[in-house]
Design a protein around this motif. Structure first.
Motif, mmCIF file in Angstrom:
data_model
loop_
_atom_site.group_PDB
_atom_site.id
_atom_site.type_symbol
_atom_site.label_atom_id
_atom_site.label_comp_id
_atom_site.label_asym_id
_atom_site.label_seq_id
_atom_site.Cartn_x
_atom_site.Cartn_y
_atom_site.Cartn_z
ATOM 1 N N PHE A 44 0.820 -1.210 0.000
ATOM 2 C CA PHE A 44 0.000 0.000 0.000
ATOM 3 C C PHE A 44 0.851 1.256 0.000
ATOM 4 O O PHE A 44 0.456 2.289 -0.548
ATOM 5 N N ARG A 89 -6.862 9.944 0.291
ATOM 6 C CA ARG A 89 -8.114 9.391 -0.220
ATOM 7 C C ARG A 89 -7.935 8.825 -1.624
ATOM 8 O O ARG A 89 -8.502 7.803 -1.980
ATOM 9 N N LEU A 109 -6.280 5.413 -1.372
ATOM 10 C CA LEU A 109 -7.221 4.354 -0.985
ATOM 11 C C LEU A 109 -8.181 4.024 -2.128
ATOM 12 O O LEU A 109 -8.498 2.857 -2.366
ATOM 13 N N LEU A 110 -8.609 5.069 -2.817
ATOM 14 C CA LEU A 110 -9.550 4.852 -3.908
ATOM 15 C C LEU A 110 -8.907 4.030 -5.023
ATOM 16 O O LEU A 110 -9.514 3.089 -5.556
ATOM 17 N N ALA A 138 -6.377 1.997 -4.671
ATOM 18 C CA ALA A 138 -6.193 0.644 -4.137
ATOM 19 C C ALA A 138 -7.502 -0.137 -4.196
ATOM 20 O O ALA A 138 -7.527 -1.318 -4.563
ATOM 21 N N ALA A 139 -8.589 0.525 -3.847
ATOM 22 C CA ALA A 139 -9.895 -0.128 -3.853
ATOM 23 C C ALA A 139 -10.294 -0.540 -5.266
ATOM 24 O O ALA A 139 -10.797 -1.645 -5.484
ATOM 25 N N VAL A 140 -10.059 0.346 -6.210
ATOM 26 C CA VAL A 140 -10.423 0.029 -7.595
ATOM 27 C C VAL A 140 -9.622 -1.175 -8.096
ATOM 28 O O VAL A 140 -10.183 -2.102 -8.698
ATOM 29 N N GLN A 169 -8.164 -3.531 -6.307
ATOM 30 C CA GLN A 169 -8.581 -4.728 -5.584
ATOM 31 C C GLN A 169 -9.961 -5.188 -6.051
ATOM 32 O O GLN A 169 -10.214 -6.386 -6.177
ATOM 33 N N GLY A 170 -10.844 -4.259 -6.321
ATOM 34 C CA GLY A 170 -12.178 -4.607 -6.782
ATOM 35 C C GLY A 170 -12.153 -5.277 -8.138
ATOM 36 O O GLY A 170 -12.806 -6.302 -8.347
ATOM 37 N N ALA A 207 -11.160 3.278 -15.279
ATOM 38 C CA ALA A 207 -10.960 3.830 -13.941
ATOM 39 C C ALA A 207 -9.889 4.912 -13.948
ATOM 40 O O ALA A 207 -10.059 5.977 -13.334
ATOM 41 N N LEU A 259 -9.996 8.910 -12.966
ATOM 42 C CA LEU A 259 -9.140 9.513 -11.947
ATOM 43 C C LEU A 259 -8.294 10.642 -12.519
ATOM 44 O O LEU A 259 -8.148 11.691 -11.902
#
Lengths: 192, 192
Positions: A129, A152, A155-156, A158-160, A162-163, A185, A189
């Motif tokens: 991370f 933020r 994290l966003l 990372a979330a995308v 991982q998703g 994505a 961004l």
DNA sequence: ACCTGAACACCGTTCAAGT
DNA sequence: ACCTGAACACCGTTCAAGT
């Protein structure tokens, strides 16, 4: 020379390598300490000297997974790609590629843990991370991303990743669709 | 009356309810057919009449999970919230809430399957993604989202929700951070 | 320090038999 | 149609003993 202690000092590594392969080929349910010991040519109690229990071996596998993936993201940052959009894409592509080739391992890395993870695992996931965070920071510094709230944004991103990876490992979408989603994505961004 | 067949016609449901609770409280490793049978007061072979093997029970649990989550997203669509941004937030919040209260179950739902999933499971996961898709379509129709490519937007939204949920279940971020991330993600999508 | 091998409790799965 | 209970193979874990 080729006497009894077949493995001396490296049984741990042998077990982990074999475990990683089994995980990849037959999934986590097929992973047993006893079978690993058998394949390594040691008694079933031998792994105990290196892993206190099965969960400990799984944690070690997850730790190696995080370190490997973190290394790939770090390699992207060390590359000579001038365009940060390309770097973001390369990092995300590495993530999805990992999800495709080691789906069960990625699951293991992001599985809900009952207790607190051991220090090594925490450090390894932190490294991943942190690498993603650095990449975002650099992209902001290069003017590729809005400076808004860096944390933020990290994290966003990372979330995308991982998703998308999760949708791929679970078979909801193909690896190809995963790559397309990455583009979408990142466009979102970068434009934001 | 209270003679032998303690459960008649509903052992399956009893086993599933108990399994869901065990999964929630002690994780997937603590889930065994024999213990479930014991708690239900039947012999260890009895579950076989309803689930051919352990994986079959896990599939049934995942199926119920998908149906429950899909139902919640559908409920959001049936609500009287005029603002589609609020609907998107409510759907995503339900997703994260599910991840927090049933982390192990969500893991199970998105675990890499070795073989092809049974029809019921496929249908249930399809229902969830259809619900998310409808929500996106309605948001586009309401002018809340750019009409661009609806299908891609659906996948992207699904990926973001799943990614945030995954970061939460794995303990990387708190549920609170998950909610914040939802806001950020939706702001990005709505503005785009 | 690392490995062996017996022991224990638990599990998934199969199957003939009961009702 | 559903459940029982014995049987089998396999597993994780513990531990005294070896080297």
């Amino acid at each position: 020379m080729t006497s009894r202690p077949f493995h001396h000092g490296n049984l741990r590594a042998v077990l982990l390598d074999q475990a990683e392969q089994t995980l990849r080929e037959r999934g986590i349910d097929a992973l047993s300490l006893r079978e690993l010991a058998r394949k390594a040519g040691v008694s079933h109690g031998a792994p105990r000297s290196h892993f206190v229990d099965r969960q400990s071996l799984l944690d070690a596998l997850a730790e190696r997974g995080f370190n490997r993936l973190a290394g790939e993201v770090e390699a992207v940052m060390a590359s000579d790609a001038a365009n940060y959009r390309q770097r973001l894409r390369a990092a995300a592509a590495a993530y999805v590629h990992f999800a495709v080739t080691d789906a069960a391992l990625l699951d293991l890395m992001f599985t809900a843990k009952n207790g607190n993870p051991p220090e090594g695992l925490r450090a390894a996931s932190g490294r991943l991370f942190a690498a993603v965070g650095d990449l975002i920071d650099q992209s902001i510094a290069a003017g590729e991303l809005e400076p808004q709230d860096p944390h933020r944004l990290q994290l966003l991103f990372a979330a995308v990743m991982q998703g998308i990876a999760s949708l791929v490992t679970s078979g909801r979408i193909s690896a190809q669709d995963g790559d397309s989603l990455i583009d979408d994505a990142i466009s979102l961004l970068v434009r934001a």
